[in-house]
Design an enzyme around this catalytic site. Sequence first.
Site, PDB file in Angstrom:
ATOM      1  N   TYR A  14       0.842  -0.894   0.044  1.00  0.00           N
ATOM      2  CA  TYR A  14       0.130   0.041  -0.125  1.00  0.00           C
ATOM      3  C   TYR A  14       1.013   1.624   0.296  1.00  0.00           C
ATOM      4  O   TYR A  14       0.279   2.182  -0.245  1.00  0.00           O
ATOM      5  CB  TYR A  14      -0.771   0.364   1.488  1.00  0.00           C
ATOM      6  CG  TYR A  14      -2.110  -0.997   1.680  1.00  0.00           C
ATOM      7  CD1 TYR A  14      -2.706  -1.301   0.177  1.00  0.00           C
ATOM      8  CD2 TYR A  14      -1.917  -2.410   2.521  1.00  0.00           C
ATOM      9  CE1 TYR A  14      -3.724  -2.230   0.237  1.00  0.00           C
ATOM     10  CE2 TYR A  14      -2.931  -3.299   2.266  1.00  0.00           C
ATOM     11  CZ  TYR A  14      -3.671  -3.523   0.921  1.00  0.00           C
ATOM     12  OH  TYR A  14      -4.466  -4.385   1.196  1.00  0.00           O
ATOM     13  N   HIS A  19      -4.629   6.429  -0.958  1.00  0.00           N
ATOM     14  CA  HIS A  19      -5.352   5.555   0.648  1.00  0.00           C
ATOM     15  C   HIS A  19      -3.856   6.370   2.068  1.00  0.00           C
ATOM     16  O   HIS A  19      -4.878   6.710   2.786  1.00  0.00           O
ATOM     17  CB  HIS A  19      -5.881   4.403   0.797  1.00  0.00           C
ATOM     18  CG  HIS A  19      -7.742   4.897   1.033  1.00  0.00           C
ATOM     19  ND1 HIS A  19      -8.507   5.302   1.681  1.00  0.00           N
ATOM     20  CD2 HIS A  19      -8.056   3.860   1.904  1.00  0.00           C
ATOM     21  CE1 HIS A  19      -8.821   5.378   1.856  1.00  0.00           C
ATOM     22  NE2 HIS A  19      -9.168   3.861   2.122  1.00  0.00           N
ATOM     23  N   ASN A  66      -9.876   0.924   8.026  1.00  0.00           N
ATOM     24  CA  ASN A  66     -11.259   0.917   8.296  1.00  0.00           C
ATOM     25  C   ASN A  66     -11.163   0.427   9.925  1.00  0.00           C
ATOM     26  O   ASN A  66     -13.061   1.044  10.595  1.00  0.00           O
ATOM     27  CB  ASN A  66     -11.817  -0.626   7.406  1.00  0.00           C
ATOM     28  CG  ASN A  66     -12.651  -0.041   6.388  1.00  0.00           C
ATOM     29  OD1 ASN A  66     -12.115   1.468   5.737  1.00  0.00           O
ATOM     30  ND2 ASN A  66     -12.906  -0.493   5.395  1.00  0.00           N
ATOM     31  N   ASN A 113     -14.453   5.842   5.366  1.00  0.00           N
ATOM     32  CA  ASN A 113     -14.522   4.846   6.339  1.00  0.00           C
ATOM     33  C   ASN A 113     -13.826   4.805   7.325  1.00  0.00           C
ATOM     34  O   ASN A 113     -14.179   4.763   8.611  1.00  0.00           O
ATOM     35  CB  ASN A 113     -14.558   3.715   5.715  1.00  0.00           C
ATOM     36  CG  ASN A 113     -15.499   2.949   5.504  1.00  0.00           C
ATOM     37  OD1 ASN A 113     -16.580   3.338   5.200  1.00  0.00           O
ATOM     38  ND2 ASN A 113     -15.364   2.001   3.868  1.00  0.00           N
TER      39      ASN A 113
END
Length: 186
Positions: A14, A19, A66, A113
Site C-alpha cells: 500500500y 489512500h 477502516n 471509512n
Amino acid sequence: MYVIAGLGNPGSKYEKTRHNVGFQVVDCLAKEYGIEMNQRKHRALCGMGMIEGHKVLLMKPQTYMNLSGESVGEAVGYYKADPESELLIIYDDVSLEPGKLRIRKKGSAGGHNGVKNIILHLDTQLFPRIKVGVGRKPEGYDLADYVLGHFQGTDEEQMKEAYGQAARAAVAILTEGPDKAMNEFN
C-alpha cells in the site's frame, strides 16, 4: 501531548497509494522535525518529539484504514488528549483535486471509512482534520481500487508538493490553531 495521526494502510503493498497520503504527510513531519518513527504502540507506528515547542505523538495506525479509530482512540485515551484541541487527523479525499488541501475543525466522515471509525471510537466529530485531495475516481472505476492505486504522471509530482504543504498546515494548526490555518491553507 498533541496527537497527529496520518491515515493509511500498513505494508509495502500500500506504500504511496492514494489512500496512504496521511502516512506520507506524517513522514514529512517526522523528517522535518527529526522525529524517529520507531515505536510500536497503540496499534500504530509512532514517534514522539517536539514540533515548534509542542510535545507531539506522530502516529501511523497499523490497523488498516477502516479500523483507524481503534488505534487513534487508544492513543487519545492513553494521553487523555482532548480531540477538539489536541488531535489532528490527516487523510485522503476523493472529492478534492490532487494536491488540494481542505482543513476542517469538525464534521462528518463524508464517506471516508477511516474517519467514520475514528468518530465511532471517539464518540465525537469535533476534531480538526486535514483532507488531502487525491482526485475523483474515473467513471467505471471501483472506489476501493482507485484509492488503493498509485498516482501517475503529473499527479505524482503534485502530491509530493502537497505532502509538504499539508505538513506545514499541520504545524500551523498546532501553533496558531485551526482557524488561522484554514485561512492560510484552504
